[in-house]
Design an enzyme around this catalytic site. Structure first.
Site, PDB file in Angstrom:
ATOM      1  NE  ARG A  39      19.903  14.985 -60.962  1.00  9.92           N
ATOM      2  CZ  ARG A  39      18.830  14.491 -60.367  1.00  9.92           C
ATOM      3  NH1 ARG A  39      17.625  14.839 -60.778  1.00  9.92           N
ATOM      4  NH2 ARG A  39      18.955  13.644 -59.387  1.00  9.92           N
ATOM      5  CE  LYS A 200      10.437   2.672 -43.571  1.00 11.03           C
ATOM      6  NZ  LYS A 200       9.574   2.562 -44.749  1.00 11.03           N
ATOM      7  N   GLY A 353      21.684  10.112 -52.807  1.00  8.05           N
ATOM      8  CA  GLY A 353      20.586  10.379 -51.876  1.00  8.05           C
ATOM      9  C   GLY A 353      20.932  11.360 -50.773  1.00  8.05           C
ATOM     10  N   GLY A 376      18.682   5.925 -56.012  1.00  8.24           N
ATOM     11  CA  GLY A 376      18.245   4.534 -56.196  1.00  8.24           C
ATOM     12  C   GLY A 376      19.246   3.730 -57.002  1.00  8.24           C
TER      13      GLY A 376
END
Ligand code: AMP
Length: 397
Positions: A39, A200, A353, A376
């Site tokens: 990063r 999910k 992710g 996210g």
């Protein structure tokens, strides 16, 4: 709906100006040492541009979760050190965020110099997007640059609030995210194929709903595929399943049919006895998963089916692994899809992710058009939601 046509650092005159740059320096640390500086390396392009063009740069970021208190375990000092090596110049470290030290150092900062504020989350006002705190942060600068895509879905003081007080533009990282992902959502090169996986359905409902209106083909793999299989009336053994999402799964399949979207789910699976890396496993067709076995990866026929569906694609968006890819015995499906996406020649977008981590770990990173830097944030982007850290930036004229 967010406009993706935002001003960038190149659309504003930064010469002789104090520029507050929100970076994503939320790096992993062990014993005070940075274990992955990716990063920090990625921030260099924007920072160098600003410094080379005569700006005095005041960088800021959060790091970890200090819960609104000064806690030197979460100090950005190690980041300042690494950033200084990467930039080849001194990075002046402030000992506070909006305190006397930061303000004095910001006031004395000259064009071509860079300083780093302490962790913005040392103040609880940061995550509350407190206007007074945002105003204090903004008071040190004349221009605001947001380049932290990973927190762009949060309306915090340093990610959005400061834009109320300063001209606000994006850096190169956010610009790349919105130009590539924004184009895919607004005007994709077709055929447009989305591959969704992960654990999910409930985490991805928004993404499925938004993408179903835009894609030509929707491929579902990973744990979430079993809710769809169950919704179609198949037995799925002990595979992960969200019973309360069965109706929704049926609705989505009906919506896909109505829109002429090709909706593809696994035809065979690698099933295991237990949710363990070394559990016994076998390959089984989707209509024959026996009791006491759980689907932990897509099977070889499905790998082929998914791979074939990617041939000739114009745009591919992929989010979520095809199985429990952290475990070698159940990683083949994710590897095969990574290979197929890489080989497709399509504009390929990996939505942050776990899938981004898998692509990097498997060595396919340089074959992809874009790997989103935010988990996210990229999910919310793909859901078509407005990201506060982007919405707050000035639109191009
Ligand atoms: P997500 O964060 O929603 O993208 O989900 C990623 C997680 O889904 C990873 O930790 C995978 O291990 C998990 N996962 C993928 N496939 C399965 C599966 N068939 N059963 C259980 N977990 C799965």
């Amino acid at each position: 709906m967010t406009s993706y046509n935002k001003k960038t650092v190149e659309d504003i005159d930064v010469k002789g100006k104090k520029v507050l740059v929100r970076c994503d320096f939320n790096v992993p640390l062990a014993d005070g040492k940075i274990t992955d500086d990716k990063r920090i390396r990625e921030s260099v392009k924007t920072l160098k541009y600003l410094l080379d063009n005569g700006a005095a740069v005041i960088a800021c970021s959060h790091l970890g979760r200090p819960k609104g208190e000064f806690n030197m375990k979460y100090s950005l000092a190690p980041v300042a050190e690494r950033l200084s090596e990467l930039l080849g110049q001194k990075v002046i470290m402030a000992s506070d965020v909006i305190g006397e030290d930061a303000k004095a150092k910001a006031a004395a900062l000259k064009p071509g110099e860079i300083m780093l504020l302490e962790n913005v989350r040392f103040h609880k006002e940061e995550e509350k997007n407190d206007p007074a705190f945002a105003k204090e942060l903004a008071s040190m600068a004349e221009i605001y640059v947001n380049d932290a895509f990973g927190t762009a879905h949060r309306a915090h003081a340093s990610t959005a609030g400061v834009a109320d007080y300063l001209p606000a533009v994006c850096g190169y990282l956010i610009q790349k995210e919105i130009s590539i992902m924004g184009k895919a959502l607004e005007d994709p090169k077709r055929p447009f194929v989305a591959i969704l996986g992960g654990a999910k359905v409930s985490d991805k409902i928004g993404v499925i709903n938004n993408l179903i209106d835009k894609v030509d083909t929707l491929i579902i793999g990973g744990g979430m595929a079993y809710t769809f299989m169950r919704a179609m009336g198949n037995s799925i053994g002990t595979s992960i399943c969200e019973e309360d999402k069965l109706d929704l799964a049926r609705e989505m399949m009906a919506k896909a049919r109505a829109k002429g979207v090709s909706f593809i789910i696994p035809v065979d699976n690698i099933v295991g006895r237990e949710y363990k890396p070394d559990t016994p496993f076998m390959r089984i067709y989707s209509d024959a998963i026996p009791d006491g076995w759980m689907g932990l990866d897509i099977g070889p026929t499905t790998q082929e089916l998914f791979s074939k569906s990617l041939i000739g694609a114009g745009t591919v968006v992929w989010n979520g692994p095809m199985g429990v890819s952290e475990w070698d015995n159940f990683a083949s499906g994710t590897i095969a899809v990574a290979q197929a996406v890489a080989d497709s020649g399509a504009i390929s977008i990996i939505g942050g992710g776990d899938s981004a981590a898998a692509v990097e770990k498997l060595g396919f990173a340089d074959k992809m058009t874009h790997i989103s830097t935010g988990g996210g944030a990229s999910l919310e982007f793909l859901e078509g939601l407005e990201l506060p850290g982007i919405a707050c930036l000035n639109d191009k004229d």
